[in-house]
Design a protein around this motif. Structure first.
Motif, PDB file in Angstrom:
ATOM      1  N   UNK A 145       0.812  -1.215   0.000  1.00  0.00           N
ATOM      2  CA  UNK A 145       0.000   0.000   0.000  1.00  0.00           C
ATOM      3  C   UNK A 145       0.849   1.270   0.000  1.00  0.00           C
ATOM      4  N   UNK A 146       2.159   1.136   0.035  1.00  0.00           N
ATOM      5  CA  UNK A 146       3.022   2.319  -0.005  1.00  0.00           C
ATOM      6  C   UNK A 146       2.745   3.120  -1.285  1.00  0.00           C
ATOM      7  N   UNK A 147       2.427   4.396  -1.121  1.00  0.00           N
ATOM      8  CA  UNK A 147       2.158   5.267  -2.253  1.00  0.00           C
ATOM      9  C   UNK A 147       0.769   5.138  -2.834  1.00  0.00           C
ATOM     10  N   UNK A 148      -0.067   4.267  -2.265  1.00  0.00           N
ATOM     11  CA  UNK A 148      -1.418   4.045  -2.782  1.00  0.00           C
ATOM     12  C   UNK A 148      -2.439   4.912  -2.031  1.00  0.00           C
ATOM     13  N   UNK A 172       7.772   2.338  12.809  1.00  0.00           N
ATOM     14  CA  UNK A 172       8.662   3.408  12.391  1.00  0.00           C
ATOM     15  C   UNK A 172       8.262   4.064  11.089  1.00  0.00           C
ATOM     16  N   UNK A 173       6.980   3.918  10.700  1.00  0.00           N
ATOM     17  CA  UNK A 173       6.488   4.455   9.428  1.00  0.00           C
ATOM     18  C   UNK A 173       5.524   5.607   9.706  1.00  0.00           C
ATOM     19  N   UNK A 174       5.721   6.720   9.049  1.00  0.00           N
ATOM     20  CA  UNK A 174       4.825   7.864   9.179  1.00  0.00           C
ATOM     21  C   UNK A 174       3.609   7.617   8.289  1.00  0.00           C
ATOM     22  N   UNK A 175       2.409   7.396   8.860  1.00  0.00           N
ATOM     23  CA  UNK A 175       1.247   7.091   8.025  1.00  0.00           C
ATOM     24  C   UNK A 175       0.857   8.222   7.088  1.00  0.00           C
ATOM     25  N   UNK A 180      -0.004   7.399  -0.642  1.00  0.00           N
ATOM     26  CA  UNK A 180       0.062   8.470  -1.618  1.00  0.00           C
ATOM     27  C   UNK A 180      -1.060   9.479  -1.445  1.00  0.00           C
ATOM     28  N   UNK A 181      -2.207   8.981  -1.001  1.00  0.00           N
ATOM     29  CA  UNK A 181      -3.381   9.836  -0.813  1.00  0.00           C
ATOM     30  C   UNK A 181      -4.291   9.179   0.208  1.00  0.00           C
ATOM     31  N   UNK A 182      -4.908   9.975   1.067  1.00  0.00           N
ATOM     32  CA  UNK A 182      -5.862   9.461   2.042  1.00  0.00           C
ATOM     33  C   UNK A 182      -7.097  10.352   2.068  1.00  0.00           C
ATOM     34  N   UNK A 196     -14.571  -0.322  -3.928  1.00  0.00           N
ATOM     35  CA  UNK A 196     -15.138  -1.096  -5.035  1.00  0.00           C
ATOM     36  C   UNK A 196     -15.321  -0.236  -6.279  1.00  0.00           C
ATOM     37  N   UNK A 197     -15.582   1.052  -6.080  1.00  0.00           N
ATOM     38  CA  UNK A 197     -15.760   1.964  -7.220  1.00  0.00           C
ATOM     39  C   UNK A 197     -14.449   2.576  -7.694  1.00  0.00           C
ATOM     40  N   UNK A 198     -13.330   2.077  -7.149  1.00  0.00           N
ATOM     41  CA  UNK A 198     -11.971   2.464  -7.571  1.00  0.00           C
ATOM     42  C   UNK A 198     -11.619   3.905  -7.236  1.00  0.00           C
ATOM     43  N   UNK A 199     -12.302   4.475  -6.267  1.00  0.00           N
ATOM     44  CA  UNK A 199     -11.921   5.809  -5.806  1.00  0.00           C
ATOM     45  C   UNK A 199     -10.704   5.743  -4.884  1.00  0.00           C
TER      46      UNK A 199
END
Length: 315
Positions: A145-148, A172-175, A180-182, A196-199
């Motif tokens: 999920x990195x960058x997703x 040790x990971x900054x969420x 890439x986008x939240x 499911x709608x690929x958003x």
């Protein structure tokens, strides 16, 4: 998929294996009605309002018949609506997520109290956070999920926000830099639909993590969507599961009479035996009842919320 039970993600207190069976409190108006002429109950968001009204209608009517006071359901658009209603003393009771309780405790300066927590047939009082992606994606693990794009359910959700973020920080990971986008979908159901709608590429939902995966497991947001025909589990792939999380509590305001507190405990403890259909409707799954709980069981979630606030100030 079945989940091996690991240490609880909560300072949980030992709970009895099953709730003690009780008779429903004798019907009649109580002395506490002088202070609570209308019993206002907060209902968390994350599900469309029509479905929430359908599930809680019988519960509302039974409370009115038992205690002879009008009962009003406060249908919040999101978890924060109930949190703010507690802080403003606009509701007396709600069934909340653990993180929403923590927020209400902080926002109300401790003027909320957890009285009961739901218990499963095996005596457990917890659930898990489950990260899902579309089954046709090339994502197979949390690291993928990195960058997703990640759809959080709600800022006051333990499983849909606080827990996965805490796990990443523990590694040790900054969420806030990992994805890439939240964005906030507005609830667990809305997050699944957005994926499911690929958003978004993934979301995180609360679930028992046990039972038939094709049915969305035995209890939780996925179970409810499968039952309503909104989800076929074949369309999702599970890529990450948390350690067990303490179930959310039934919460009341601390400034209300002790007799109200006891009546609400007695009412809920009796509900699974005396009115199983109403109990199943509001619990949405395999819970067999409630057992007593205390504030200490949710201290971890208060600590998580404070850590989130600290992280925001540091950005």
């Amino acid at each position: 998929m079945s989940i091996r039970r690991r240490p609880l993600l909560a300072a949980a207190l030992a709970a009895p294996v099953a709730a003690r069976a009780q008779q429903m409190p004798q019907a009649g108006r109580r002395d506490w009605a002088a202070q609570i002429p209308v019993l206002r109950i907060g209902v968390l968001g994350g599900e469309n309002e029509a479905d929430r009204l359908g599930r809680f209608g019988g519960y509302q009517k039974l409370l009115e018949e038992t205690f002879k006071v009008p009962v009003r359901l406060y249908m919040a658009a999101d978890y924060g609506g109930v949190v703010q209603a507690f802080a403003a003393r606009q509701v007396e009771m709600s069934y909340m997520s653990p993180a929403a309780y923590a927020a209400a405790w902080l926002e109300s300066d401790g003027n909320v109290e957890p009285i009961l927590v739901s218990v499963e047939a095996d005596g457990s009082t917890h659930y898990v956070a489950m990260m899902y992606v579309r089954a046709d994606s090339n994502i197979h693990s949390l690291q993928d999920m990195r960058g997703r794009a990640m759809a959080w359910a709600d800022p006051n959700s333990a499983s849909g926000y606080l827990i996965p973020r805490a796990v990443l920080r523990g590694q040790g990971i900054d969420p806030d830099k990992f994805f890439g986008r939240t964005g906030f979908a507005g609830g667990h159901e809305q997050a699944v639909i957005a994926v499911l709608q690929r958003q978004y590429d993934a979301g995180v939902a609360w679930t028992s993590g046990i039972g038939d995966p094709a049915k969305g497991f035995s209890r939780g947001a996925l179970t409810a969507m499968v039952e309503k025909g909104l989800l076929d589990m074949k369309d999702l792939r599970v890529v990450w599961i948390s350690q067990p999380i303490q179930n959310g509590p039934v919460v009341i305001r601390r400034d209300l009479p002790a007799s109200f507190r006891q009546d609400m405990i007695d009412f809920h403890m009796a509900l699974p035996k005396t009115h199983p259909d109403i109990h199943r409707a509001i619990e949405r799954g395999s819970s067999v009842g409630w057992v007593p709980t205390r504030h200490e069981a949710y201290q971890l979630f208060i600590d998580m919320r404070r850590a989130e606030a600290t992280a925001r100030r540091a950005r």
